[in-house]
Design a protein around this motif. Structure first.
Motif, PDB file in Angstrom:
ATOM      1  N   THR A   1       0.810  -1.223   0.000  1.00  0.00           N
ATOM      2  CA  THR A   1       0.000   0.000   0.000  1.00  0.00           C
ATOM      3  C   THR A   1       0.843   1.273   0.000  1.00  0.00           C
ATOM      4  O   THR A   1       0.382   2.316  -0.478  1.00  0.00           O
ATOM      5  CB  THR A   1      -0.946   0.024   1.219  1.00  0.00           C
ATOM      6  N   ILE A   2       2.074   1.213   0.517  1.00  0.00           N
ATOM      7  CA  ILE A   2       2.880   2.437   0.580  1.00  0.00           C
ATOM      8  C   ILE A   2       3.822   2.593  -0.613  1.00  0.00           C
ATOM      9  O   ILE A   2       4.574   3.572  -0.676  1.00  0.00           O
ATOM     10  CB  ILE A   2       3.695   2.525   1.893  1.00  0.00           C
ATOM     11  N   GLN A   3       3.785   1.670  -1.567  1.00  0.00           N
ATOM     12  CA  GLN A   3       4.678   1.792  -2.722  1.00  0.00           C
ATOM     13  C   GLN A   3       4.499   3.111  -3.486  1.00  0.00           C
ATOM     14  O   GLN A   3       5.498   3.715  -3.902  1.00  0.00           O
ATOM     15  CB  GLN A   3       4.501   0.598  -3.664  1.00  0.00           C
ATOM     16  N   PRO A   4       3.277   3.608  -3.691  1.00  0.00           N
ATOM     17  CA  PRO A   4       3.159   4.921  -4.348  1.00  0.00           C
ATOM     18  C   PRO A   4       3.840   6.041  -3.564  1.00  0.00           C
ATOM     19  O   PRO A   4       4.463   6.931  -4.160  1.00  0.00           O
ATOM     20  CB  PRO A   4       1.638   5.133  -4.429  1.00  0.00           C
ATOM     21  N   SER A   5       3.745   5.991  -2.235  1.00  0.00           N
ATOM     22  CA  SER A   5       4.418   7.000  -1.408  1.00  0.00           C
ATOM     23  C   SER A   5       5.930   6.869  -1.520  1.00  0.00           C
ATOM     24  O   SER A   5       6.658   7.873  -1.565  1.00  0.00           O
ATOM     25  CB  SER A   5       3.987   6.854   0.057  1.00  0.00           C
ATOM     26  N   ILE A   6       6.408   5.629  -1.569  1.00  0.00           N
ATOM     27  CA  ILE A   6       7.842   5.384  -1.727  1.00  0.00           C
ATOM     28  C   ILE A   6       8.329   5.937  -3.066  1.00  0.00           C
ATOM     29  O   ILE A   6       9.355   6.625  -3.137  1.00  0.00           O
ATOM     30  CB  ILE A   6       8.146   3.875  -1.624  1.00  0.00           C
ATOM     31  N   ALA A   7       7.581   5.637  -4.123  1.00  0.00           N
ATOM     32  CA  ALA A   7       7.969   6.097  -5.461  1.00  0.00           C
ATOM     33  C   ALA A   7       8.036   7.619  -5.518  1.00  0.00           C
ATOM     34  O   ALA A   7       8.974   8.198  -6.095  1.00  0.00           O
ATOM     35  CB  ALA A   7       6.985   5.559  -6.499  1.00  0.00           C
ATOM     36  N   ALA A   8       7.049   8.275  -4.917  1.00  0.00           N
ATOM     37  CA  ALA A   8       7.020   9.740  -4.929  1.00  0.00           C
ATOM     38  C   ALA A   8       8.192  10.319  -4.143  1.00  0.00           C
ATOM     39  O   ALA A   8       8.834  11.289  -4.578  1.00  0.00           O
ATOM     40  CB  ALA A   8       5.693  10.231  -4.350  1.00  0.00           C
ATOM     41  N   LEU A   9       8.490   9.731  -2.987  1.00  0.00           N
ATOM     42  CA  LEU A   9       9.595  10.222  -2.159  1.00  0.00           C
ATOM     43  C   LEU A   9      10.936  10.026  -2.856  1.00  0.00           C
ATOM     44  O   LEU A   9      11.780  10.932  -2.877  1.00  0.00           O
ATOM     45  CB  LEU A   9       9.592   9.504  -0.807  1.00  0.00           C
ATOM     46  N   LEU A  10      11.149   8.852  -3.430  1.00  0.00           N
ATOM     47  CA  LEU A  10      12.411   8.579  -4.110  1.00  0.00           C
ATOM     48  C   LEU A  10      12.624   9.538  -5.282  1.00  0.00           C
ATOM     49  O   LEU A  10      13.723  10.074  -5.472  1.00  0.00           O
ATOM     50  CB  LEU A  10      12.438   7.132  -4.602  1.00  0.00           C
ATOM     51  N   LYS A  11      11.584   9.755  -6.046  1.00  0.00           N
ATOM     52  CA  LYS A  11      11.702  10.660  -7.192  1.00  0.00           C
ATOM     53  C   LYS A  11      11.955  12.092  -6.735  1.00  0.00           C
ATOM     54  O   LYS A  11      12.790  12.804  -7.310  1.00  0.00           O
ATOM     55  CB  LYS A  11      10.430  10.585  -8.036  1.00  0.00           C
ATOM     56  N   ARG A  12      11.263  12.500  -5.689  1.00  0.00           N
ATOM     57  CA  ARG A  12      11.419  13.870  -5.184  1.00  0.00           C
ATOM     58  C   ARG A  12      12.832  14.119  -4.667  1.00  0.00           C
ATOM     59  O   ARG A  12      13.379  15.210  -4.821  1.00  0.00           O
ATOM     60  CB  ARG A  12      10.388  14.115  -4.072  1.00  0.00           C
ATOM     61  N   ASN A  13      13.428  13.101  -4.057  1.00  0.00           N
ATOM     62  CA  ASN A  13      14.772  13.241  -3.478  1.00  0.00           C
ATOM     63  C   ASN A  13      15.863  12.687  -4.389  1.00  0.00           C
ATOM     64  O   ASN A  13      16.970  12.389  -3.930  1.00  0.00           O
ATOM     65  CB  ASN A  13      14.832  12.547  -2.118  1.00  0.00           C
ATOM     66  N   SER A  14      15.537  12.527  -5.672  1.00  0.00           N
ATOM     67  CA  SER A  14      16.513  12.083  -6.681  1.00  0.00           C
ATOM     68  C   SER A  14      17.164  10.748  -6.310  1.00  0.00           C
ATOM     69  O   SER A  14      18.354  10.537  -6.569  1.00  0.00           O
ATOM     70  CB  SER A  14      17.591  13.157  -6.887  1.00  0.00           C
ATOM     71  N   TYR A  15      16.407   9.884  -5.662  1.00  0.00           N
ATOM     72  CA  TYR A  15      16.841   8.521  -5.327  1.00  0.00           C
ATOM     73  C   TYR A  15      18.067   8.504  -4.404  1.00  0.00           C
ATOM     74  O   TYR A  15      18.817   7.528  -4.371  1.00  0.00           O
ATOM     75  CB  TYR A  15      17.135   7.720  -6.605  1.00  0.00           C
ATOM     76  N   GLY A  16      18.242   9.577  -3.653  1.00  0.00           N
ATOM     77  CA  GLY A  16      19.401   9.662  -2.762  1.00  0.00           C
ATOM     78  C   GLY A  16      19.438   8.569  -1.712  1.00  0.00           C
ATOM     79  O   GLY A  16      20.509   8.066  -1.357  1.00  0.00           O
ATOM     80  N   SER A  17      18.270   8.171  -1.205  1.00  0.00           N
ATOM     81  CA  SER A  17      18.244   7.143  -0.163  1.00  0.00           C
ATOM     82  C   SER A  17      18.663   5.780  -0.706  1.00  0.00           C
ATOM     83  O   SER A  17      19.241   4.966   0.029  1.00  0.00           O
ATOM     84  CB  SER A  17      16.855   7.053   0.471  1.00  0.00           C
ATOM     85  N   LEU A  18      18.408   5.514  -1.987  1.00  0.00           N
ATOM     86  CA  LEU A  18      18.870   4.255  -2.577  1.00  0.00           C
ATOM     87  C   LEU A  18      20.393   4.242  -2.666  1.00  0.00           C
ATOM     88  O   LEU A  18      21.029   3.199  -2.454  1.00  0.00           O
ATOM     89  CB  LEU A  18      18.259   4.052  -3.967  1.00  0.00           C
ATOM     90  N   ASN A  19      20.980   5.393  -2.977  1.00  0.00           N
ATOM     91  CA  ASN A  19      22.445   5.490  -2.982  1.00  0.00           C
ATOM     92  C   ASN A  19      23.007   5.236  -1.588  1.00  0.00           C
ATOM     93  O   ASN A  19      23.959   4.462  -1.413  1.00  0.00           O
ATOM     94  CB  ASN A  19      22.879   6.878  -3.463  1.00  0.00           C
ATOM     95  N   GLN A  20      22.418   5.879  -0.592  1.00  0.00           N
ATOM     96  CA  GLN A  20      22.912   5.729   0.781  1.00  0.00           C
ATOM     97  C   GLN A  20      22.735   4.305   1.283  1.00  0.00           C
ATOM     98  O   GLN A  20      23.630   3.749   1.932  1.00  0.00           O
ATOM     99  CB  GLN A  20      22.176   6.708   1.695  1.00  0.00           C
ATOM    100  N   PHE A  21      21.593   3.719   0.981  1.00  0.00           N
ATOM    101  CA  PHE A  21      21.350   2.346   1.431  1.00  0.00           C
ATOM    102  C   PHE A  21      22.315   1.375   0.758  1.00  0.00           C
ATOM    103  O   PHE A  21      22.798   0.429   1.393  1.00  0.00           O
ATOM    104  CB  PHE A  21      19.907   1.938   1.134  1.00  0.00           C
ATOM    105  N   SER A  22      22.610   1.589  -0.502  1.00  0.00           N
ATOM    106  CA  SER A  22      23.542   0.708  -1.218  1.00  0.00           C
ATOM    107  C   SER A  22      24.918   0.731  -0.569  1.00  0.00           C
ATOM    108  O   SER A  22      25.568  -0.314  -0.416  1.00  0.00           O
ATOM    109  CB  SER A  22      23.647   1.133  -2.687  1.00  0.00           C
ATOM    110  N   VAL A  23      25.363   1.916  -0.168  1.00  0.00           N
ATOM    111  CA  VAL A  23      26.667   2.037   0.491  1.00  0.00           C
ATOM    112  C   VAL A  23      26.661   1.312   1.835  1.00  0.00           C
ATOM    113  O   VAL A  23      27.645   0.668   2.225  1.00  0.00           O
ATOM    114  CB  VAL A  23      27.033   3.527   0.672  1.00  0.00           C
ATOM    115  N   ILE A  24      25.544   1.382   2.546  1.00  0.00           N
ATOM    116  CA  ILE A  24      25.423   0.695   3.837  1.00  0.00           C
ATOM    117  C   ILE A  24      25.369  -0.817   3.643  1.00  0.00           C
ATOM    118  O   ILE A  24      26.007  -1.580   4.376  1.00  0.00           O
ATOM    119  CB  ILE A  24      24.156   1.174   4.578  1.00  0.00           C
TER     120      ILE A  24
END
Length: 306
Positions: A229-252
């Motif tokens: 149910t939260i996938q649309p919210s996730i998609a919107a957040l990732l796009k808004r923040n230029s997928y920065g959290s995916l970069n940070q999570f990958s490094v972790i």
């Protein structure tokens, strides 16, 4: 005495929240036990009955069972007691069901309470999430210190990590109108990714499947529903923040690039379907994929991370 408390807890739908407040205050039922947790969950998630009022108010959507949560002073009492519960168990990760139950209670309050209490309950939600993340780190360290032959103990700890990760995921279980408060930053997104990856990895590695327990099976299904149910919210957040959290999570998460101070995976959402959780990135000639729905992390199509 506990038998009486247990048997009378749901005696009257208008009394259930008052009974729960009494349990938290008097510690009259062991909320770390599965049977008690199930009893309380049933009361918290009760749908009706609806108010039969000829003059509907702005809060007519709220059933009679939960109308106490529209009273600020009542919510104040719960926040106080739930904070005390978290403080008492913060250093003790053995009673993971306590964290699950405190989180469920908190999220139910957050979903129903008035806007005047929104910020205070949000602080409690983030505290639940922080405690869960701390416990996961502590248990991970404990697993690393165990000898590999002690599989029974390792599997027990992995089962606990699954339940604690679910508790972290439950902190995202609210309606879309209030999701922006608890899923609004890269830090929130990384917390979500860590929780879903922890759940996935430890379910995969656990030789004694945690979902053999009725309550855990129910919680697993619930967490899956939340993630969908939260996938649309996730998609919107990732796009808004230029997928920065995916970069940070990958490094972790991926040890190979853990020493990098900057990483740009050039992420793209795999499908236009809002409820699809896959995101694909690139590191040099290596393809990286993250499934925000299942918690899978792939490097050139191969699972990494555990």
């Amino acid at each position: 005495m506990q038998f009486v408390e247990f048997g009378s807890f749901r005696s009257g739908h208008r009394l259930q929240w008052w009974n729960l407040l009494t349990i938290l205050e008097m510690d009259s039922l062991p909320i770390h036990e599965e049977s008690v947790a199930i009893l309380i969950m049933h009361a918290l998630l009760q749908l009706g009955p609806n108010e039969m009022d000829q003059h509907p108010s702005d809060y007519s959507w709220c059933s009679e069972s939960h109308q106490q949560l529209l009273e600020d002073h009542f919510v104040d009492e719960f926040i106080l007691r739930l904070n005390h519960r978290l403080d008492d168990c913060e250093l003790n990760w053995h009673n993971e069901l306590v964290l699950v139950l405190v989180t469920i209670i908190t999220m139910r309050i957050y979903t129903i309470c008035k806007e005047t209490q929104e910020d205070r309950v949000k602080e409690l939600i983030l505290k639940c999430r922080k405690v869960g993340e701390k416990w996961i780190d502590l248990i991970s360290e404990g697993i690393q210190s165990l000898i590999s032959s002690d599989l029974k103990e390792v599997n027990t700890l992995r089962e606990k990590m699954v339940i604690i990760a679910i508790a972290c995921l439950l902190t995202f279980s609210t309606h879309p109108e209030r999701m922006h408060c608890i899923l609004s930053s890269d830090a929130h997104m990384i917390s979500l990714l860590r929780a879903v990856a922890t759940r996935h990895n430890n379910l995969t590695l656990n030789k004694h499947q945690a979902n053999s327990i009725y309550l855990v099976k129910t919680l697993l299904h619930w967490s899956e529903h939340i993630l969908v149910t939260i996938q649309p919210s996730i998609a919107a957040l990732l796009k808004r923040n230029s997928y920065g959290s995916l970069n940070q999570f990958s490094v972790i998460y991926w040890a190979y690039i853990s020493n990098r101070t900057h990483f740009d995976g050039k992420w793209k959402k795999r499908k236009t379907d809002l409820y699809d959780g896959w995101y694909d990135g690139q590191f040099e000639s290596t393809k990286i994929s993250i499934d925000c729905l299942k918690g899978t992390f792939l490097v050139n199509g191969v699972t990494v991370g555990f």
